[in-house]
Design an enzyme around this catalytic site. Sequence first.
Site, PDB file in Angstrom:
ATOM      1  N   ARG A   1       4.672  18.376   1.093  1.00 57.18           N
ATOM      2  CA  ARG A   1       5.509  19.357   0.569  1.00 57.18           C
ATOM      3  C   ARG A   1       5.192  19.926  -0.988  1.00 57.18           C
ATOM      4  NH1 ARG A   1      11.226  20.232   1.957  1.00 57.18           N
ATOM      5  NH2 ARG A   1      11.611  22.265   0.989  1.00 57.18           N
TER       6      ARG A   1
ATOM      7  N   HIS B   1       1.566   1.166   6.071  1.00 62.42           N
ATOM      8  CA  HIS B   1       2.271   2.192   7.042  1.00 62.42           C
ATOM      9  C   HIS B   1       3.444   1.408   7.520  1.00 62.42           C
ATOM     10  CE1 HIS B   1       1.894   5.314   9.817  1.00 62.42           C
ATOM     11  NE2 HIS B   1       2.300   4.495  10.951  1.00 62.42           N
TER      12      HIS B   1
ATOM     13  N   GLU C   1      -8.781   0.491  -3.052  1.00 58.31           N
ATOM     14  CA  GLU C   1      -9.582   0.146  -1.812  1.00 58.31           C
ATOM     15  C   GLU C   1     -10.312   1.496  -1.548  1.00 58.31           C
ATOM     16  OE1 GLU C   1      -6.565  -2.273   1.075  1.00 58.31           O
ATOM     17  OE2 GLU C   1      -6.901  -0.137   1.511  1.00 58.31           O
TER      18      GLU C   1
ATOM     19  N   HIS D   1      -4.233  11.877   0.665  1.00 62.81           N
ATOM     20  CA  HIS D   1      -2.845  11.058   0.316  1.00 62.81           C
ATOM     21  C   HIS D   1      -2.999  10.597  -1.221  1.00 62.81           C
ATOM     22  CE1 HIS D   1      -5.579   7.976   1.695  1.00 62.81           C
ATOM     23  NE2 HIS D   1      -5.685   8.244   2.868  1.00 62.81           N
TER      24      HIS D   1
ATOM     25  N   HIS E   1      -4.074  -4.766   7.803  1.00 63.59           N
ATOM     26  CA  HIS E   1      -4.223  -3.419   8.908  1.00 63.59           C
ATOM     27  C   HIS E   1      -3.099  -3.706  10.043  1.00 63.59           C
ATOM     28  CE1 HIS E   1      -6.283   0.482  10.019  1.00 63.59           C
ATOM     29  NE2 HIS E   1      -5.938   0.116  11.024  1.00 63.59           N
ATOM     30  N   ASP E   2      -2.062  -3.029  10.336  1.00 62.77           N
ATOM     31  CA  ASP E   2      -1.220  -3.074  11.263  1.00 62.77           C
ATOM     32  C   ASP E   2      -0.516  -4.278  11.513  1.00 62.77           C
ATOM     33  OD1 ASP E   2      -1.861  -0.665  12.148  1.00 62.77           O
ATOM     34  OD2 ASP E   2      -2.981  -1.246  14.100  1.00 62.77           O
TER      35      ASP E   2
ATOM     36  N   HIS F   1      -5.496   3.571  -1.661  1.00 57.54           N
ATOM     37  CA  HIS F   1      -7.042   3.811  -0.952  1.00 57.54           C
ATOM     38  C   HIS F   1      -7.210   5.108  -1.163  1.00 57.54           C
ATOM     39  CE1 HIS F   1      -9.536   2.780   2.665  1.00 57.54           C
ATOM     40  NE2 HIS F   1     -10.227   3.828   1.812  1.00 57.54           N
TER      41      HIS F   1
ATOM     42  N   ASN G   1       0.887  -1.181  -0.028  1.00 58.20           N
ATOM     43  CA  ASN G   1       0.093   0.087  -0.035  1.00 58.20           C
ATOM     44  C   ASN G   1       0.999   1.326   0.028  1.00 58.20           C
ATOM     45  OD1 ASN G   1      -1.734   2.331   0.816  1.00 58.20           O
ATOM     46  ND2 ASN G   1      -2.997   0.922   1.727  1.00 58.20           N
TER      47      ASN G   1
END
Length: 238
Positions: free
Chosen positions: A18, A214, A70, A50, A190-191, A43, A7
């Site tokens: 920036r 992430h 997603e 983002h 997720h995580d 996503h 991702n």
Amino acid sequence: MTKLSVNINKIATLRNSRGGNVPNLLKVAKDVQEFGAEGVTIHPRPDERHIRYQDAYDLKPVVVTEYNIEGNPIPKFKDLVLDIKPTQVTLVPDGDDVLTSNAGWDTVNHQSYLKDVIAEFKEAGIRTSIFIDTDLKLIEAAATTGTDRIELYTENFATEFANGNKEAVKPYTEAAILAHDLGLGINAGHDLNLENIQFFKQNIPNLAEVSIGHALISESIYLGIENVVNMYLHRLKG
């Protein structure tokens, strides 16, 4: 082997902070695939904080592995997906104001809605997946929607595993077994990170794909993105 889809939302977050085009999202997408990733995930959200909707179009010719988009199937998102026709669309019930996805679908109460949405995507030849919790009733209801896969929402597992509770994987194992018996493919995300991914993979039968963003990008700050991609691939083989 379980496929790794990277991702790249956080790359877009850094770029947007920036202005300009550093880091170059398209180059990162090309690079992670060259490093061995079997897919790229984005996503896009309505506020485009983002991934921008234009990014989704720009990435289409760049992603030569599996392209996973997603999002919440609001009209704008549906139009985007039907126009691009990625490999897979993952339906996530997040509102406009959420920082990150924090719940799976209630496939019982939203069954009719999901059937209609999924039918439209499948008619266009797009593989579908539903972001979902481990409640077995929700898994059973998901199987009636026509979806090809589910994506297990793994935040609770990751939190508990970090606290030393390996038993937290059991509901995910049970959900995966039931999903497979019902003819559904199994994704997860997720995580998930380098610390928990191998244990999770070893305890989830028939795990087709993990989507990791992430943690992977954060770990890459210290270890380098090529190295981290290959570290995930090595753990997913175990």
